[in-house]
Scaffold this active site. Structure first.
Site, PDB file in Angstrom:
ATOM      1  N   PHE A   1      -7.388  49.440 -22.082  1.00  0.00           N
ATOM      2  CA  PHE A   1      -6.035  48.911 -22.274  1.00  0.00           C
ATOM      3  C   PHE A   1      -6.186  47.569 -22.974  1.00  0.00           C
ATOM      4  O   PHE A   1      -6.600  46.581 -22.364  1.00  0.00           O
ATOM      5  CB  PHE A   1      -5.382  48.741 -20.896  1.00  0.00           C
ATOM      6  CG  PHE A   1      -3.947  48.295 -20.878  1.00  0.00           C
ATOM      7  CD1 PHE A   1      -2.930  49.173 -21.194  1.00  0.00           C
ATOM      8  CD2 PHE A   1      -3.615  47.007 -20.488  1.00  0.00           C
ATOM      9  CE1 PHE A   1      -1.597  48.776 -21.118  1.00  0.00           C
ATOM     10  CE2 PHE A   1      -2.295  46.608 -20.415  1.00  0.00           C
ATOM     11  CZ  PHE A   1      -1.276  47.492 -20.734  1.00  0.00           C
TER      12      PHE A   1
ATOM     13  N   LEU B   1      -4.561  44.634 -24.424  1.00  0.00           N
ATOM     14  CA  LEU B   1      -3.328  43.853 -24.483  1.00  0.00           C
ATOM     15  C   LEU B   1      -3.603  42.367 -24.712  1.00  0.00           C
ATOM     16  O   LEU B   1      -3.007  41.734 -25.577  1.00  0.00           O
ATOM     17  CB  LEU B   1      -2.538  44.052 -23.190  1.00  0.00           C
ATOM     18  CG  LEU B   1      -1.189  43.345 -23.069  1.00  0.00           C
ATOM     19  CD1 LEU B   1      -0.198  43.890 -24.087  1.00  0.00           C
ATOM     20  CD2 LEU B   1      -0.632  43.517 -21.645  1.00  0.00           C
TER      21      LEU B   1
ATOM     22  N   PRO C   1      -6.853  36.017 -27.441  1.00  0.00           N
ATOM     23  CA  PRO C   1      -7.304  34.638 -27.186  1.00  0.00           C
ATOM     24  C   PRO C   1      -6.154  33.665 -26.961  1.00  0.00           C
ATOM     25  O   PRO C   1      -6.272  32.734 -26.159  1.00  0.00           O
ATOM     26  CB  PRO C   1      -8.093  34.294 -28.457  1.00  0.00           C
ATOM     27  CG  PRO C   1      -8.612  35.606 -28.937  1.00  0.00           C
ATOM     28  CD  PRO C   1      -7.526  36.591 -28.628  1.00  0.00           C
TER      29      PRO C   1
ATOM     30  N   ARG D   1       0.333  47.933 -11.247  1.00  0.00           N
ATOM     31  CA  ARG D   1       0.166  46.600 -10.652  1.00  0.00           C
ATOM     32  C   ARG D   1      -0.040  46.665  -9.137  1.00  0.00           C
ATOM     33  O   ARG D   1      -0.877  45.941  -8.591  1.00  0.00           O
ATOM     34  CB  ARG D   1       1.376  45.736 -11.002  1.00  0.00           C
ATOM     35  CG  ARG D   1       1.232  44.279 -10.629  1.00  0.00           C
ATOM     36  CD  ARG D   1       2.288  43.457 -11.356  1.00  0.00           C
ATOM     37  NE  ARG D   1       1.842  43.042 -12.677  1.00  0.00           N
ATOM     38  CZ  ARG D   1       2.657  42.717 -13.676  1.00  0.00           C
ATOM     39  NH1 ARG D   1       3.964  42.795 -13.511  1.00  0.00           N
ATOM     40  NH2 ARG D   1       2.164  42.329 -14.835  1.00  0.00           N
TER      41      ARG D   1
ATOM     42  N   ARG E   1     -24.083  38.767  16.472  1.00  0.00           N
ATOM     43  CA  ARG E   1     -24.700  37.454  16.270  1.00  0.00           C
ATOM     44  C   ARG E   1     -24.749  36.699  17.597  1.00  0.00           C
ATOM     45  O   ARG E   1     -23.722  36.386  18.204  1.00  0.00           O
ATOM     46  CB  ARG E   1     -23.902  36.657  15.240  1.00  0.00           C
ATOM     47  CG  ARG E   1     -24.359  35.216  15.040  1.00  0.00           C
ATOM     48  CD  ARG E   1     -25.757  35.145  14.490  1.00  0.00           C
ATOM     49  NE  ARG E   1     -26.101  33.777  14.099  1.00  0.00           N
ATOM     50  CZ  ARG E   1     -27.309  33.375  13.739  1.00  0.00           C
ATOM     51  NH1 ARG E   1     -28.312  34.258  13.706  1.00  0.00           N
ATOM     52  NH2 ARG E   1     -27.530  32.139  13.400  1.00  0.00           N
TER      53      ARG E   1
ATOM     54  N   GLY F   1     -21.646  32.425   8.136  1.00  0.00           N
ATOM     55  CA  GLY F   1     -22.495  31.247   8.016  1.00  0.00           C
ATOM     56  C   GLY F   1     -23.386  31.312   6.788  1.00  0.00           C
ATOM     57  O   GLY F   1     -22.971  31.782   5.722  1.00  0.00           O
ATOM     58  N   GLY F   2     -24.633  30.897   6.933  1.00  0.00           N
ATOM     59  CA  GLY F   2     -25.557  30.868   5.808  1.00  0.00           C
ATOM     60  C   GLY F   2     -25.760  32.234   5.175  1.00  0.00           C
ATOM     61  O   GLY F   2     -25.904  32.353   3.954  1.00  0.00           O
TER      62      GLY F   2
ATOM     63  N   GLU G   1      -3.852  41.610 -14.875  1.00  0.00           N
ATOM     64  CA  GLU G   1      -2.572  42.331 -14.740  1.00  0.00           C
ATOM     65  C   GLU G   1      -1.468  41.438 -14.179  1.00  0.00           C
ATOM     66  O   GLU G   1      -0.599  41.898 -13.435  1.00  0.00           O
ATOM     67  CB  GLU G   1      -2.741  43.607 -13.898  1.00  0.00           C
ATOM     68  CG  GLU G   1      -3.563  44.673 -14.613  1.00  0.00           C
ATOM     69  CD  GLU G   1      -3.566  45.997 -13.902  1.00  0.00           C
ATOM     70  OE1 GLU G   1      -2.498  46.413 -13.439  1.00  0.00           O
ATOM     71  OE2 GLU G   1      -4.647  46.602 -13.821  1.00  0.00           O
TER      72      GLU G   1
ATOM     73  N   SER H   1      -1.269  35.410 -10.093  1.00  0.00           N
ATOM     74  CA  SER H   1      -0.426  35.258  -8.902  1.00  0.00           C
ATOM     75  C   SER H   1       0.846  34.474  -9.186  1.00  0.00           C
ATOM     76  O   SER H   1       1.933  34.847  -8.724  1.00  0.00           O
ATOM     77  CB  SER H   1      -1.229  34.566  -7.788  1.00  0.00           C
ATOM     78  OG  SER H   1      -2.274  35.410  -7.331  1.00  0.00           O
TER      79      SER H   1
END
Length: 403
Positions: free
Chosen positions: A125, A127, A130, A243, A268, A340-341, A364, A367
């Site tokens: 598509f 559309l 630049p 959409r 964990r 976490g990590g 598309e 927001s």
């Protein structure tokens, strides 16, 4: 295992529940794909989805054209995205790429759908440009009529499947009027002389994207989709259908993030217990679950409304896309935090989800653009209501005067 209780909502029919089971089984066997070569992975995914029959949902059947089932599209995207973002991408582009042909093409043009629905040809598509992203009316790529042909010159960018698609639907300025009223849509086979891949674009979640050049590219006028000057209408109608499926992909990412979070939090070790024993962590998980259900309600409300015959669902689709993608971003961020990590370790599932989700809040219609669409719909309705009240007021005055 992902929550499937939403399938009992009144939005769905038995065929949708059967589809979800079928695509879930397929995903468990075929996904995630090997991402070491993105182009090859996408081509194989399209081939495999076509062979399995799932791409029949992506476009109308030229021999028996029935309206697209948007709820099925959303179920497909949600399930694929939960397993692998690239799997979702491969399926989605077969629908979006051929959307204009599927909805507006004539019988001859729709023969392309036999190839894309079978997974034999990838579609795109084209559309964005630049200097023309969200502002589609500012398209600059020109299509000048020359006898029985059109000659195209200009560029497109951020084109999904750019460089690997077999057919492009290209939107170009034919110049009947300024702005949106001077745009038309064209089918451009990938092997057309004058079509070049100017640049491959690398992004944070690898997908095949490219900047395309059109240099004295000549195509027959019969490749124009619909009437001249209808390109903007065609593009918006396609986005209107697809959409809310972007929101469905975000929902799939969010569901996977919650699954991974529950697995992490319940295993964990933390002191004498586990992470899930902490009320704060429980609170985060509850918020994630609430946002997931709210997103699903908006997405499938929009899809159901379209499937019930609504001509346009711009407001509903915009709400679904904006809310679902933004909330998925927050859900995945919570998942990373709880991990976490490990959450930022390259290759970890939630780390990959963190990279996958960000683009959905842009493509598309970003927001903020979705918020503008919703606001304009509200204001337009208010104007219509005010006009009705004025008309009724005049009628009442006329009736009073007559009496």
């Amino acid at each position: 295992m992902a929550d499937t209780t939403f399938l009992d909502w009144p939005f769905f029919e038995d065929k949708h529940r059967e589809l979800r089971d079928a695509i879930e089984s397929w995903c468990c066997i075929n996904l995630p794909a090997d991402h070491s070569d993105t182009d090859a992975a996408c081509i194989k995914l399209v081939n495999d989805l076509g062979a399995a029959g799932f791409l029949k949902l992506s476009a109308v059947d030229p021999s028996d054209p029935k309206p697209l089932d948007v709820r099925s599209l959303c179920i497909m995207r949600e399930t694929l995205a939960r397993h692998d973002g690239l799997g979702d991408f491969a399926f989605a582009m077969q629908g979006l790429g051929t959307g204009a042909i599927s909805l507006f093409g004539n019988s001859q043009q729709q023969q392309w759908l036999n190839k894309t629905r079978a997974g034999e040809t990838l579609s795109a598509f084209a559309l964005t440009e630049p200097n023309s992203g969200s502002d589609v009316a500012n398209i600059e790529l020109s299509a000048i009529r020359d006898g029985d042909d059109y000659v195209l010159n200009g560029e497109k960018t951020w084109i999904s499947n750019g460089g690997i698609a077999g057919v492009y639907v290209v939107f170009a300025r034919t110049g009947e009027a300024a702005g949106a009223k001077g745009i038309s849509a064209f089918i451009v086979p990938a092997d057309t002389p004058g079509l070049t891949v100017e640049e491959r674009l690398d992004v944070m979640a690898p997908h095949p994207l490219a900047r395309l050049g059109f240099k004295q590219l000549r195509i027959p006028a019969s490749n124009r989709i619909g009437e001249v000057g209808q390109g903007f209408k065609i593009a918006m109608s396609v986005l209107d259908v697809f959409r809310c499926t972007v929101g469905a992909a975000a929902l799939g990412f969010a569901r996977r993030a919650l699954e991974e979070t529950i697995a992490r939090a319940t295993t964990r070790k933390l002191g004498d217990g586990v992470l899930a024993d902490m009320q704060m962590v429980q609170g985060h998980m509850a918020e994630m679950a609430i946002d997931i259900d709210a997103s699903a309600l908006l997405i499938y409300r929009a899809a159901w409304t379209k499937d019930m015959g609504a001509a346009r669902v711009s407001r509903e689709a915009a709400m679904a896309k904006q809310f679902a993608t933004d909330q998925a971003q927050q859900i995945i961020d919570k998942a990373v935090q709880i991990h976490g990590g490990e959450g930022v370790r390259s290759g970890n599932t939630v780390e990959k989800l963190y990279r996958e989700i960000r683009a959905l809040r842009i493509y598309e219609g970003a927001s903020d653009v979705q918020k503008i669409i919703v606001a304009r719909q509200l204001l337009s309705q208010e104007e219509r209501n005010a006009g009705t009240k004025r008309t009724q007021g005049h009628l009442h005055k006329g009736q009073a005067a007559a009496s």
